[in-house]
Scaffold this active site. Structure first.
Site, PDB file in Angstrom:
ATOM      1  N   GLU A 118      70.022   2.843 -92.863  1.00 62.88           N
ATOM      2  CA  GLU A 118      69.534   1.634 -92.172  1.00 62.88           C
ATOM      3  C   GLU A 118      70.690   0.962 -91.444  1.00 62.88           C
ATOM      4  O   GLU A 118      71.732   0.712 -92.035  1.00 62.88           O
ATOM      5  CB  GLU A 118      68.889   0.684 -93.190  1.00 62.88           C
ATOM      6  CG  GLU A 118      68.556  -0.692 -92.674  1.00 62.88           C
ATOM      7  CD  GLU A 118      67.666  -0.718 -91.429  1.00 62.88           C
ATOM      8  OE1 GLU A 118      66.612  -0.065 -91.425  1.00 62.88           O
ATOM      9  OE2 GLU A 118      68.062  -1.391 -90.444  1.00 62.88           O
ATOM     10  N   CYS A 164      59.603  -5.838 -90.264  1.00 65.08           N
ATOM     11  CA  CYS A 164      58.511  -6.478 -91.002  1.00 65.08           C
ATOM     12  C   CYS A 164      59.040  -7.521 -91.981  1.00 65.08           C
ATOM     13  O   CYS A 164      58.634  -8.674 -91.969  1.00 65.08           O
ATOM     14  CB  CYS A 164      57.702  -5.424 -91.757  1.00 65.08           C
ATOM     15  SG  CYS A 164      56.515  -6.131 -92.894  1.00 65.08           S
ATOM     16  N   GLY A 224      52.051 -13.304 -73.401  1.00 64.76           N
ATOM     17  CA  GLY A 224      51.324 -12.331 -74.214  1.00 64.76           C
ATOM     18  C   GLY A 224      50.535 -13.018 -75.319  1.00 64.76           C
ATOM     19  O   GLY A 224      51.118 -13.627 -76.204  1.00 64.76           O
ATOM     20  N   GLY A 228      48.731 -11.695 -77.748  1.00 66.89           N
ATOM     21  CA  GLY A 228      48.379 -10.755 -78.817  1.00 66.89           C
ATOM     22  C   GLY A 228      48.746 -11.369 -80.164  1.00 66.89           C
ATOM     23  O   GLY A 228      48.864 -12.596 -80.289  1.00 66.89           O
ATOM     24  N   SER A 238      56.115 -11.616 -75.971  1.00 72.58           N
ATOM     25  CA  SER A 238      55.369 -10.864 -76.999  1.00 72.58           C
ATOM     26  C   SER A 238      54.269 -10.073 -76.302  1.00 72.58           C
ATOM     27  O   SER A 238      53.098 -10.403 -76.397  1.00 72.58           O
ATOM     28  CB  SER A 238      54.791 -11.827 -78.040  1.00 72.58           C
ATOM     29  OG  SER A 238      54.095 -12.889 -77.405  1.00 72.58           O
ATOM     30  N   ILE A 239      54.695  -9.037 -75.586  1.00 69.58           N
ATOM     31  CA  ILE A 239      53.728  -8.249 -74.803  1.00 69.58           C
ATOM     32  C   ILE A 239      53.581  -6.825 -75.354  1.00 69.58           C
ATOM     33  O   ILE A 239      53.186  -5.915 -74.638  1.00 69.58           O
ATOM     34  CB  ILE A 239      54.123  -8.200 -73.319  1.00 69.58           C
ATOM     35  CG1 ILE A 239      55.508  -7.560 -73.151  1.00 69.58           C
ATOM     36  CG2 ILE A 239      54.104  -9.585 -72.687  1.00 69.58           C
ATOM     37  CD1 ILE A 239      55.734  -7.002 -71.759  1.00 69.58           C
ATOM     38  N   ASP A 247      55.964   2.797 -86.847  1.00 71.18           N
ATOM     39  CA  ASP A 247      55.836   2.456 -85.423  1.00 71.18           C
ATOM     40  C   ASP A 247      56.383   3.533 -84.491  1.00 71.18           C
ATOM     41  O   ASP A 247      55.986   3.599 -83.324  1.00 71.18           O
ATOM     42  CB  ASP A 247      56.603   1.160 -85.108  1.00 71.18           C
ATOM     43  CG  ASP A 247      55.905  -0.079 -85.642  1.00 71.18           C
ATOM     44  OD1 ASP A 247      54.933   0.080 -86.411  1.00 71.18           O
ATOM     45  OD2 ASP A 247      56.332  -1.188 -85.298  1.00 71.18           O
ATOM     46  N   HIS A 295      31.002 -15.520-107.454  1.00 68.21           N
ATOM     47  CA  HIS A 295      30.359 -16.634-106.755  1.00 68.21           C
ATOM     48  C   HIS A 295      30.920 -17.944-107.267  1.00 68.21           C
ATOM     49  O   HIS A 295      31.031 -18.109-108.471  1.00 68.21           O
ATOM     50  CB  HIS A 295      28.843 -16.594-106.987  1.00 68.21           C
ATOM     51  CG  HIS A 295      28.137 -17.751-106.361  1.00 68.21           C
ATOM     52  ND1 HIS A 295      27.904 -17.822-105.006  1.00 68.21           N
ATOM     53  CD2 HIS A 295      27.654 -18.906-106.898  1.00 68.21           C
ATOM     54  CE1 HIS A 295      27.298 -18.960-104.741  1.00 68.21           C
ATOM     55  NE2 HIS A 295      27.130 -19.629-105.872  1.00 68.21           N
TER      56      HIS A 295
HETATM   57  P1  NAI Z   1      50.146  -6.993 -78.796  1.00 69.22           P
HETATM   58  O1  NAI Z   1      49.964  -5.640 -78.255  1.00 69.22           O
HETATM   59  O2  NAI Z   1      49.413  -7.421 -80.011  1.00 69.22           O
HETATM   60  O3  NAI Z   1      49.792  -8.086 -77.663  1.00 69.22           O
HETATM   61  C1  NAI Z   1      50.426  -8.103 -76.428  1.00 69.22           C
HETATM   62  C2  NAI Z   1      49.581  -8.938 -75.473  1.00 69.22           C
HETATM   63  O4  NAI Z   1      50.362  -9.148 -74.294  1.00 69.22           O
HETATM   64  C3  NAI Z   1      48.309  -8.252 -75.027  1.00 69.22           C
HETATM   65  O5  NAI Z   1      47.241  -9.165 -75.163  1.00 69.22           O
HETATM   66  C4  NAI Z   1      48.568  -7.888 -73.578  1.00 69.22           C
HETATM   67  O6  NAI Z   1      47.414  -7.925 -72.787  1.00 69.22           O
HETATM   68  C5  NAI Z   1      49.543  -8.982 -73.164  1.00 69.22           C
HETATM   69  N1  NAI Z   1      50.434  -8.640 -72.058  1.00 69.22           N
HETATM   70  C6  NAI Z   1      51.069  -7.468 -71.827  1.00 69.22           C
HETATM   71  N2  NAI Z   1      51.839  -7.570 -70.728  1.00 69.22           N
HETATM   72  C7  NAI Z   1      51.714  -8.846 -70.272  1.00 69.22           C
HETATM   73  C8  NAI Z   1      52.274  -9.583 -69.191  1.00 69.22           C
HETATM   74  N3  NAI Z   1      53.153  -9.030 -68.343  1.00 69.22           N
HETATM   75  N4  NAI Z   1      51.905 -10.869 -69.027  1.00 69.22           N
HETATM   76  C9  NAI Z   1      51.017 -11.461 -69.870  1.00 69.22           C
HETATM   77  N5  NAI Z   1      50.465 -10.805 -70.900  1.00 69.22           N
HETATM   78  C10 NAI Z   1      50.809  -9.530 -71.104  1.00 69.22           C
HETATM   79  O7  NAI Z   1      51.736  -7.148 -78.977  1.00 69.22           O
HETATM   80  P2  NAI Z   1      52.607  -8.205 -79.781  1.00 69.22           P
HETATM   81  O8  NAI Z   1      51.861  -9.467 -79.998  1.00 69.22           O
HETATM   82  O9  NAI Z   1      53.892  -8.248 -79.041  1.00 69.22           O
HETATM   83  O10 NAI Z   1      52.806  -7.525 -81.179  1.00 69.22           O
HETATM   84  C11 NAI Z   1      53.553  -6.323 -81.267  1.00 69.22           C
HETATM   85  C12 NAI Z   1      53.154  -5.486 -82.458  1.00 69.22           C
HETATM   86  O11 NAI Z   1      53.434  -6.126 -83.668  1.00 69.22           O
HETATM   87  C13 NAI Z   1      51.704  -5.141 -82.417  1.00 69.22           C
HETATM   88  O12 NAI Z   1      51.586  -3.764 -82.427  1.00 69.22           O
HETATM   89  C14 NAI Z   1      51.156  -5.752 -83.658  1.00 69.22           C
HETATM   90  O13 NAI Z   1      50.221  -4.901 -84.251  1.00 69.22           O
HETATM   91  C15 NAI Z   1      52.354  -6.008 -84.544  1.00 69.22           C
HETATM   92  N6  NAI Z   1      52.152  -7.273 -85.256  1.00 69.22           N
HETATM   93  C16 NAI Z   1      51.176  -7.365 -86.174  1.00 69.22           C
HETATM   94  C17 NAI Z   1      50.929  -8.561 -86.809  1.00 69.22           C
HETATM   95  C18 NAI Z   1      49.831  -8.659 -87.764  1.00 69.22           C
HETATM   96  O14 NAI Z   1      49.294  -7.648 -88.168  1.00 69.22           O
HETATM   97  N7  NAI Z   1      49.422  -9.837 -88.171  1.00 69.22           N
HETATM   98  C19 NAI Z   1      51.730  -9.750 -86.539  1.00 69.22           C
HETATM   99  C20 NAI Z   1      52.689  -9.544 -85.518  1.00 69.22           C
HETATM  100  C21 NAI Z   1      52.882  -8.337 -84.926  1.00 69.22           C
END
Ligand code: NAI
Length: 455
Positions: free
Chosen positions: A31, A39, A180, A182, A264-265, A306, A439
């Site tokens: 590492e 994570c 972003g 997401g 965060s995209i 990943d 319940h």
């Molecule tokens: P994401 O893939 O979840 O979301 C990225 C978002 O950015 C999408 O809605 C996309 O349409 C948007 N986007 C992309 N390019 C853009 C641009 N140029 N301008 C505006 N919007 C744009 O990715 P995120 O949030 O960065 O997370 C990364 C990874 O981390 C994911 O694979 C996720 O599964 C994981 N993660 C999981 C969590 C959980 O399970 N609770 C928490 C945090 C992250």
């Protein structure tokens, strides 16, 4: 000579150390930053520590709805950040001591694959050579950085943040712009909104929360708009300036002021500079291609987490790793992605698993979608004054099996696992009906929904 060298000490890597160590394989985990990976150190766990403080604060702020009044309530961001570090330290030391107990070596530094010989694989770390019969690549992912003007410079001068910096900000930004909408964007929007930032989320799609059921995504958006977050949808970021972000919306260019910007995209697999080409590991669109046993194209080399670019979630990584280690041990196993839960730890939470109604129909299933208000659950009503949560169950009419479950509710992250079990074990509706739920619980909404299904 090791039986197994694992490259990367995140959820995929440290669990590989644990499982292989338990099975008696002489194992090393390499590492370069922190055991626990993104994570544990810069993602899932620290964000949950922040979000828990935000939830308590939010609860106290709106305590009047439940007969509680609190004066002079404040969220001490510095304290929250310091506590977050204690949470991380506790968990990291737990993993380290478990690996030590299992006699797994943790090698600190950047591992590089040199070659494959008749003796096995040669990996170097800081000039020292190590040999192994097998390799598991678990190098994870990094934030995607778009070629947008000003982003690189902003990252260099600390104006643009990624998941790493946003979890360690010393101050709460006044104007916080998130690119972003997401999972990372929404969870951080949720925390910083509660902590006092004026949050604007810029999302290029016409909805937030990516592949989540669209109706649930709309309810989440409505809840956060009510809390003061601005969502700019169908908006394309064109430039990051010194104190603003410009975007195109409806054919016009506009801009929003920012003290800090979160990028965060999405994320990209870490496959560069680890020597994959020296042994001929095949990658596709930057991610390692794996089969159902998490094998790569090179005999003796597996990849999990990943880095295979498929389902970038820690819990997927755990299972993929177990499949890989089982394969190394000759135990029959295969990776299935059909019942991988997805959770957004906002307030309220979103929990999803399996097909959405649209997704199931597109795959040719003849489905019934049962949709219920969460108000069907007595405990939900007791705990959610003015709540607007829903649950949707997607049922295959032909096989009478549950194909998907999607909910927005408190505890959704914990409840969703019962739907995961039902889908993973392919339970039939008539058998699910026999399950006794405690319940009153919020999770009983699943049972209510199942009984709403009539053939
Ligand atoms: P994401 O893939 O979840 O979301 C990225 C978002 O950015 C999408 O809605 C996309 O349409 C948007 N986007 C992309 N390019 C853009 C641009 N140029 N301008 C505006 N919007 C744009 O990715 P995120 O949030 O960065 O997370 C990364 C990874 O981390 C994911 O694979 C996720 O599964 C994981 N993660 C999981 C969590 C959980 O399970 N609770 C928490 C945090 C992250």
């Amino acid at each position: 000579m090791y039986d197994l060298i694992v490259l990367g000490g995140g959820p995929a890597g440290y669990l590989a150390g644990e499982r292989a160590g338990e099975a008696g394989l002489k194992t090393a985990v390499i590492e370069k930053r922190f055991i626990g990976g993104v994570c544990l150190n810069e993602g899932c766990i620290p964000s949950k520590a922040l979000l828990y403080s935000a939830k308590l604060y939010d609860g106290a702020l709106h305590g009047d709805k439940y007969g509680i009044s609190v004066k002079d309530i404040k969220l001490d961001h510095k304290f929250v950040i310091a506590r977050k570090q204690r949470v991380i330290d506790t968990l990291v030391s737990g993993i380290k001591s478990k690996l030590k107990k299992l006699k797994v070596d943790v090698i600190e530094g950047e591992g590089f694959i040199q070659n494959k010989t008749a003796e096995g694989f040669k990996v170097t770390v800081n000039g020292t050579e190590y040999q192994a019969k097998r390799l598991l690549i678990a190098t994870g992912s990094s934030p995607a950085v778009p070629p947008i003007e000003g982003v690189k410079e902003g990252m260099e001068n600390g104006f643009v943040l990624t998941n790493r910096e946003v979890l360690a900000l010393p101050e709460v930004p006044k104007e916080f712009v998130i690119i972003g909408g997401g999972v990372i964007g929404l969870e951080m929007a949720s925390y910083y909104n509660t902590a006092g930032s004026k949050v604007t989320v810029i999302e290029m799609l016409d909805h937030i929360a990516g592949p989540t059921d669209v109706e649930i995504s709309k309810i989440l958006q409505k809840n956060y708009e009510a809390k003061g977050i601005t969502f700019l949808l169908n908006a394309k970021v064109t430039k990051v300036g010194k104190d603003s972000v410009s975007y195109e919306i409806n054919g016009k260019t506009e801009s929003v002021k920012a003290d800090k910007v979160l990028l965060s995209i999405g994320r990209r697999a870490n496959t560069k500079n680890i020597g994959l080409e020296n042994i001929g590991v095949y990658t596709e669109r930057g991610a390692i291609k794996t089969d159902e046993q998490m094998r790569t194209n090179v005999a003796g080399v597996w990849a999990s987490g990943d880095v295979n670019g498929f389902s970038m979630l820690a819990h997927t990584a755990y299972r993929e790793t177990e499949v890989a280690v089982n394969d190394m041990l000759g135990i029959k196993d295969r990776m299935s992605y059909e019942a991988i839960p997805g959770v957004i730890y906002t307030n309220p939470e979103v929990g999803t698993v399996g097909y959405t109604e649209e997704g199931a129909k597109a795959k040719g299933y003849d489905v019934k979608c049962v949709k219920l208000s969460m108000m069907y659950s007595g405990r939900y009503v007791a705990e959610n004054e003015g709540g607007n949560g829903i649950i949707k169950l997607i049922i295959d009419k032909k096989t009478q099996r549950l194909l998907g479950c999607h909910m927005i509710s408190n505890y959704a992250s914990e409840i969703i696992v019962s739907a995961v079990q039902m889908i993973e074990t392919q339970m039939r509706i008539k058998d699910i009906k026999k399950i006794v739920f405690p319940h009153p619980t919020v999770g009983e909404a699943i049972r209510e929904g199942i009984f709403e299904f009539h053939d």
